[in-house]
Design a protein around this motif. Structure first.
Motif, PDB file in Angstrom:
ATOM      1  N   PHE A 127     -24.445  52.808 -26.499  1.00 33.75           N
ATOM      2  CA  PHE A 127     -23.136  52.702 -26.055  1.00 33.75           C
ATOM      3  C   PHE A 127     -22.655  51.240 -26.308  1.00 33.75           C
ATOM      4  CE2 PHE A 127     -23.649  56.552 -23.516  1.00 33.75           C
ATOM      5  CZ  PHE A 127     -24.897  56.644 -23.032  1.00 33.75           C
ATOM      6  N   ILE A 128     -21.082  51.325 -26.695  1.00 32.38           N
ATOM      7  CA  ILE A 128     -20.453  50.360 -27.216  1.00 32.38           C
ATOM      8  C   ILE A 128     -19.457  49.807 -26.288  1.00 32.38           C
ATOM      9  CG2 ILE A 128     -19.458  49.016 -29.190  1.00 32.38           C
ATOM     10  CD1 ILE A 128     -21.062  51.581 -30.532  1.00 32.38           C
ATOM     11  N   ALA A 129     -19.312  48.610 -25.777  1.00 34.34           N
ATOM     12  CA  ALA A 129     -18.039  48.380 -25.143  1.00 34.34           C
ATOM     13  C   ALA A 129     -16.943  48.812 -25.744  1.00 34.34           C
ATOM     14  CB  ALA A 129     -18.034  46.830 -24.640  1.00 34.34           C
ATOM     15  N   LYS A 130     -15.884  49.228 -25.365  1.00 36.21           N
ATOM     16  CA  LYS A 130     -14.700  49.681 -26.073  1.00 36.21           C
ATOM     17  C   LYS A 130     -13.754  48.509 -26.041  1.00 36.21           C
ATOM     18  CE  LYS A 130     -12.690  52.164 -22.113  1.00 36.21           C
ATOM     19  NZ  LYS A 130     -12.111  53.680 -21.514  1.00 36.21           N
ATOM     20  N   ASN A 131     -12.628  48.660 -26.919  1.00 37.37           N
ATOM     21  CA  ASN A 131     -11.603  47.574 -26.823  1.00 37.37           C
ATOM     22  C   ASN A 131     -10.962  47.194 -25.425  1.00 37.37           C
ATOM     23  OD1 ASN A 131     -11.739  48.089 -29.649  1.00 37.37           O
ATOM     24  ND2 ASN A 131      -9.940  49.287 -30.048  1.00 37.37           N
ATOM     25  N   THR A 132     -10.532  48.191 -24.536  1.00 34.49           N
ATOM     26  CA  THR A 132     -10.178  47.810 -23.446  1.00 34.49           C
ATOM     27  C   THR A 132     -11.146  47.988 -22.132  1.00 34.49           C
ATOM     28  OG1 THR A 132      -9.593  50.341 -23.162  1.00 34.49           O
ATOM     29  CG2 THR A 132      -8.175  48.727 -24.127  1.00 34.49           C
ATOM     30  N   GLN A 133     -12.583  47.771 -22.521  1.00 30.98           N
ATOM     31  CA  GLN A 133     -13.659  47.993 -21.423  1.00 30.98           C
ATOM     32  C   GLN A 133     -13.299  46.693 -20.598  1.00 30.98           C
ATOM     33  OE1 GLN A 133     -16.445  50.279 -22.766  1.00 30.98           O
ATOM     34  NE2 GLN A 133     -15.936  50.602 -20.376  1.00 30.98           N
ATOM     35  N   GLY A 134     -13.350  47.292 -19.209  1.00 30.26           N
ATOM     36  CA  GLY A 134     -13.130  46.393 -18.143  1.00 30.26           C
ATOM     37  C   GLY A 134     -14.351  45.576 -17.701  1.00 30.26           C
ATOM     38  N   SER A 135     -14.552  45.649 -16.518  1.00 29.68           N
ATOM     39  CA  SER A 135     -15.724  45.392 -15.517  1.00 29.68           C
ATOM     40  C   SER A 135     -16.546  46.360 -15.348  1.00 29.68           C
ATOM     41  CB  SER A 135     -15.494  44.629 -14.319  1.00 29.68           C
ATOM     42  OG  SER A 135     -14.748  43.658 -14.599  1.00 29.68           O
ATOM     43  N   LEU A 136     -18.120  46.295 -15.942  1.00 30.41           N
ATOM     44  CA  LEU A 136     -19.089  47.356 -15.460  1.00 30.41           C
ATOM     45  C   LEU A 136     -20.377  46.768 -15.275  1.00 30.41           C
ATOM     46  CD1 LEU A 136     -20.532  48.023 -18.422  1.00 30.41           C
ATOM     47  CD2 LEU A 136     -18.387  49.161 -18.778  1.00 30.41           C
ATOM     48  N   THR A 137     -21.382  47.564 -15.007  1.00 35.39           N
ATOM     49  CA  THR A 137     -22.623  46.912 -15.005  1.00 35.39           C
ATOM     50  C   THR A 137     -23.387  47.198 -16.200  1.00 35.39           C
ATOM     51  OG1 THR A 137     -22.872  46.596 -12.507  1.00 35.39           O
ATOM     52  CG2 THR A 137     -24.948  46.757 -14.043  1.00 35.39           C
TER      53      THR A 137
ATOM     54  N   PHE B   5     -15.822  42.686 -19.756  1.00 39.77           N
ATOM     55  CA  PHE B   5     -15.787  42.797 -21.197  1.00 39.77           C
ATOM     56  C   PHE B   5     -14.596  42.316 -21.744  1.00 39.77           C
ATOM     57  CE2 PHE B   5     -20.126  43.723 -22.353  1.00 39.77           C
ATOM     58  CZ  PHE B   5     -20.712  44.242 -21.126  1.00 39.77           C
ATOM     59  N   GLN B   6     -13.655  42.371 -20.972  1.00 35.23           N
ATOM     60  CA  GLN B   6     -12.396  41.722 -21.372  1.00 35.23           C
ATOM     61  C   GLN B   6     -12.374  40.096 -21.895  1.00 35.23           C
ATOM     62  OE1 GLN B   6      -9.428  43.377 -22.490  1.00 35.23           O
ATOM     63  NE2 GLN B   6     -10.734  44.830 -22.502  1.00 35.23           N
ATOM     64  N   ASN B   7     -13.411  39.578 -21.189  1.00 38.31           N
ATOM     65  CA  ASN B   7     -13.660  38.154 -21.546  1.00 38.31           C
ATOM     66  C   ASN B   7     -14.926  37.803 -22.308  1.00 38.31           C
ATOM     67  OD1 ASN B   7     -11.801  37.772 -19.332  1.00 38.31           O
ATOM     68  ND2 ASN B   7     -13.282  37.738 -17.596  1.00 38.31           N
ATOM     69  N   ILE B   8     -15.453  38.822 -23.014  1.00 40.24           N
ATOM     70  CA  ILE B   8     -16.753  38.467 -23.542  1.00 40.24           C
ATOM     71  C   ILE B   8     -16.536  39.041 -24.921  1.00 40.24           C
ATOM     72  CG2 ILE B   8     -19.131  39.013 -23.981  1.00 40.24           C
ATOM     73  CD1 ILE B   8     -19.529  38.788 -21.102  1.00 40.24           C
ATOM     74  N   SER B   9     -16.527  38.196 -26.124  1.00 39.83           N
ATOM     75  CA  SER B   9     -16.346  38.510 -27.417  1.00 39.83           C
ATOM     76  C   SER B   9     -17.901  38.886 -27.990  1.00 39.83           C
ATOM     77  CB  SER B   9     -15.700  37.892 -28.472  1.00 39.83           C
ATOM     78  OG  SER B   9     -16.321  36.609 -28.420  1.00 39.83           O
ATOM     79  N   ALA B  10     -18.889  38.153 -27.592  1.00 43.69           N
ATOM     80  CA  ALA B  10     -20.295  38.056 -27.885  1.00 43.69           C
ATOM     81  C   ALA B  10     -21.142  37.388 -26.903  1.00 43.69           C
ATOM     82  CB  ALA B  10     -20.244  37.492 -29.322  1.00 43.69           C
ATOM     83  N   ALA B  11     -22.219  38.006 -26.597  1.00 41.03           N
ATOM     84  CA  ALA B  11     -23.154  37.419 -25.561  1.00 41.03           C
ATOM     85  C   ALA B  11     -24.477  37.816 -26.130  1.00 41.03           C
ATOM     86  CB  ALA B  11     -22.776  37.706 -24.313  1.00 41.03           C
ATOM     87  N   SER B  12     -25.402  36.923 -25.606  1.00 41.10           N
ATOM     88  CA  SER B  12     -26.850  37.022 -25.847  1.00 41.10           C
ATOM     89  C   SER B  12     -27.329  38.512 -25.440  1.00 41.10           C
ATOM     90  CB  SER B  12     -27.691  35.844 -25.471  1.00 41.10           C
ATOM     91  OG  SER B  12     -28.067  35.782 -24.138  1.00 41.10           O
TER      92      SER B  12
END
Lengths: 250, 128
Positions: A127-137, B5-12
């Protein structure tokens, strides 16, 4: 730009973003042997990510116990009768609806040889974070080190999305001067059976383009996205949103 | 731990696709006359071990289109109203294979041009 004083650097943040893999899953399920009518069988497996939202994904599958792997949506043709190649054999596709991944096995009856077989489908999906991905665990991983600067990761030049035209292709300029790699995912406005029409995917699902008759053409200047066709509309495009990424060569 | 993930472009903790290998393939379907209901086909192949890798294939139908198609396993392309090009990309026995068929879509004979297939396959290491 040369580094004049590396002692001032504790860590260097990448200049270009990378795809962020936020979880993986693997498993297997079976799809039964079809009869001549209706000519196919389907079966599914699901995985709940816990994200509460869709994300991008890519994956591979095997139907021979893990010896041969192909990308989701691939059909390995039967060419034993060269004058009558069998193009639709068995495949595994996938989509995400909300936070749930559904894998769909499709097994077609071989009309040329009048045969069919049951298959056990093994799959691996990430699974890959999408362009508009917000907060998730994110999903936890057993690997201690996921990211290392020693690996040459694909670097994203830019991302985007657009409402897909039902009548004309859409051109996105990249002006890189070479043919870049592109990934794309499609979110249909309405429920769709894809181009084959044997399994219906809910509206709003995140889907890969192997489900449809659609093309992504790339040259040194532009990316051209065609209209998207499914079985309900074989000549007129269906509405939805195309989400894409254009990568730098490295 | 929740991450925005709006705040992260890359992370370890979150890898991307690791560039792995690239191969090129080429072949052609000669220009010819196809009777109604007939097709021409070719398969181009080269060794490529895709164990634990996902791939992307770019395929050019030189002679009818200079663009590269990003192939999601199967591609159907209609450059004219008289013939259709279909390509399947698949891996078997340690090779990447691209099967391409050009089929007559009319009720009579047609002449198709020579179509040169230029393909590039990229592999990316799967984290699974």
């Amino acid at each position: 730009m040369s580094l004049t004083n590396p002692q001032d650097l504790l860590i260097a943040v990448p200049t270009f973003p990378i795809d962020r893999i936020i979880g993986t899953t693997s498993g297997s399920f079976s799809v039964s042997a079809p009869s001549a009518s209706p000519g196919f069988t389907t079966n599914t497996a699901t995985f709940v990510t816990g994200f509460g939202d869709t994300c991008y994904f890519q994956g591979i599958f095997s139907t021979d116990g893990g010896t041969t792997w192909n990308d989701l949506g691939v059909y390995q043709p039967d060419l034993t009768s060269p004058a009558a190649p069998v193009l639709q054999t068995v495949t595994c596709e996938a989509y995400m609806n909300g936070g749930t991944l559904t894998l769909v096995g499709k097994n077609w009856y071989d009309l040329v040889h009048s045969t069919s077989s049951a298959y056990t489908i093994q799959y691996k999906v990430f699974f890959i974070a999408k362009n508009t991905q917000g907060s998730l665990t994110p999903l936890t991983s057993s690997q201690k080190i996921f990211y290392s600067s020693a690996y040459n990761f694909q670097k994203i030049d830019f991302v985007g999305s657009f409402a897909v035209s039902t009548s004309a292709s859409t051109t996105v300029s990249h002006n890189l001067g070479y043919v870049p790699k592109v990934r794309a995912w499609f979110v249909p406005t309405n429920a769709t059976g894809g181009i084959e029409g044997i399994y219906t995917v809910p509206a709003g699902s995140m889907m890969t383009l192997d489900w449809f008759n659609a093309s992504v053409q790339v040259n040194a200047t532009n990316v051209v996205f065609s209209i998207v066709l499914d079985n309900s509309s074989p000549t007129v495009g269906i509405p939805g949103t195309m989400e894409y990424r254009v990568y730098l060569d490295s | 731990m929740t991450v925005n993930f709006q705040n992260i472009s890359a992370a370890s903790q979150f890898p991307g696709f690791k560039n792995y290998t690239i191969v090129s393939l080429t072949g052609s379907i000669p220009g010819q006359t196809l009777a109604a209901g007939h097709f021409a086909q070719t398969t181009i192949s080269t060794p490529l071990n895709n164990t634990n890798a996902v791939s992307q294939v770019q395929l050019q139908y030189s002679g009818v289109n200079s663009n590269y198609f990003v192939i999601p396993g199967f591609q159907q392309y209609n450059p004219s109203g008289t013939y259709q090009i279909e390509s399947l990309v698949y891996y078997v026995s340690g090779n990447i294979n691209i099967l391409t068929l050009v089929s007559n879509q009319t009720a009579g004979s047609i002449t198709i041009p020579t179509i040169t297939l230029n393909a590039v396959a990229f592999l990316f290491v799967s984290p699974v």
